[in-house]
Design an enzyme around this catalytic site. Structure first.
Site, mmCIF file in Angstrom:
data_model
loop_
_atom_site.group_PDB
_atom_site.id
_atom_site.type_symbol
_atom_site.label_atom_id
_atom_site.label_comp_id
_atom_site.label_asym_id
_atom_site.label_seq_id
_atom_site.Cartn_x
_atom_site.Cartn_y
_atom_site.Cartn_z
ATOM 1 N N CYS A 91 0.798 -1.050 -0.043
ATOM 2 C CA CYS A 91 -0.051 0.069 0.048
ATOM 3 C C CYS A 91 0.932 1.139 0.007
ATOM 4 O O CYS A 91 0.498 2.386 -0.581
ATOM 5 C CB CYS A 91 -0.974 0.149 1.127
ATOM 6 S SG CYS A 91 -0.110 -0.098 2.809
ATOM 7 N N HIS A 172 -1.787 1.603 7.207
ATOM 8 C CA HIS A 172 -2.371 1.562 5.976
ATOM 9 C C HIS A 172 -1.866 3.055 5.303
ATOM 10 O O HIS A 172 -1.828 4.060 5.799
ATOM 11 C CB HIS A 172 -3.786 1.537 5.923
ATOM 12 C CG HIS A 172 -4.260 1.456 4.479
ATOM 13 N ND1 HIS A 172 -3.642 0.738 3.483
ATOM 14 C CD2 HIS A 172 -5.113 2.395 3.793
ATOM 15 C CE1 HIS A 172 -4.700 1.005 2.317
ATOM 16 N NE2 HIS A 172 -5.355 1.785 2.533
#
Length: 309
Positions: A91, A172
């Protein structure tokens, strides 16, 4: 590091991210860590292409809802590079590319020179829906190899960990950038790009959006990191003869290169051999001296634990 086809975890670090995009052929762009969420700090960095936000992921704060996000609105018709996240550990690189590949020809900033590798990838995937684009990204050997080259070398790292296996807190990365006059939030875990409206002053608008996001968390939460994607200041420094800025930036680049070298080096064998030498030296003085040395070390450790308590 062994390359077994997976994506390794890389650090959220300005030197790592800058070197990563340069490995892929991008020129005149670098990353700068931001220590506060305010417009003046963002503006002070010069031309800013976007920001990358790292946060602790929780179901309550992520806003992954099919009907509407917690902030902004879904824009399924957005003409942006947007890839669904289909694999673990990528990510960060995906957020980086979400900014880089959406700023090849920005309306009011210097264009980003993508280089052959990313230009070819962008052209090949043009028109792909987010899920197929995510698969294409995950299967790009060039991007994966560049990403994995910045993972820490460790004989204990599992590069093929399953995403459904518990591993503590989950973090994230997402990207915010101005595309065609609209501020977009690009999060591969969401079904669509998220529009935060017409983007007048990027620094002001993105700071407001980030503050609202941080406010979703309990007071005192500090698990955040923010980096800006900016034009390499060395070019401007050379143009105007700013020797001080140029020297500072060259020192910074040297430090990044050294740190990245250390990340790739596995020190376990060196430490093991060093400890063997220390123990051998102690044993030469007789068993009693060695035992006394061990007991002394235990005593010092116990004192440190007591002081911490």
């Amino acid at each position: 590091m062994a390359d077994v086809g997976g994506w390794s975890t890389i650090e959220s670090d300005e030197g790592v991210f800058t070197s990563l995009i340069e490995t892929l052929g991008v020129k005149d762009v670098q990353f700068e860590e931001l220590i506060s969420i305010d417009a003046d700090t963002i503006r002070s960095l010069g031309p800013v292409y976007g920001v990358i936000f790292l946060f602790k992921w929780t179901k309550e704060t992520a806003g992954a809802r099919p009907e509407a996000p917690l902030d902004g609105t879904y824009d399924p018709e957005a003409n942006v590079f947007f890839a669904a996240q289909t694999i673990q550990n990528a990510c960060g690189t995906q957020a980086i590319l979400s900014i880089i590949l959406n700023n090849e020809q920005p309306p009011s900033l210097p264009p980003i020179a993508l280089g052959t590798e990313l230009s070819t990838f962008k052209e090949f995937t043009s028109g792909f829906p987010p899920d197929i684009l995510g698969e294409a990204l995950s299967n790009s050997e060039a991007i994966r190899s560049a990403h994995n080259s910045f993972a820490r070398a460790s004989p204990f790292a599992d590069e093929t960990a399953r995403p459904d296996e518990p591993s503590g807190d989950a973090y994230h990365f997402i990207a915010y950038t101005n595309v065609n006059g609209t501020l977009y939030e690009l999060d591969g875990l969401q079904p669509h790009p998220i529009s935060h409206g017409v983007c007048g002053d990027f620094a002001v608008q993105v700071a407001d959006v980030l503050r609202r996001r941080v406010e979703r968390y309990p007071e005192g939460e500090t698990g955040f990191n923010l980096m800006a994607v900016v034009k390499d200041p060395r070019g401007r420094a050379k143009e105007i003869g700013d020797a001080e800025t140029l020297e500072r930036e060259e020192r910074k680049r040297g430090a990044w290169e050294w740190e990245n070298t250390l990340r790739r080096w596995n020190f376990v064998g060196f430490i093991g051999e060093m400890m063997k030498g220390v123990v051998a030296g102690k044993e030469q003085g007789g068993g009693k001296e060695y035992e006394a040395w061990v007991e002394k070390a235990k005593g010092e450790t116990q004192k440190k634990l007591e002081r911490r308590s």
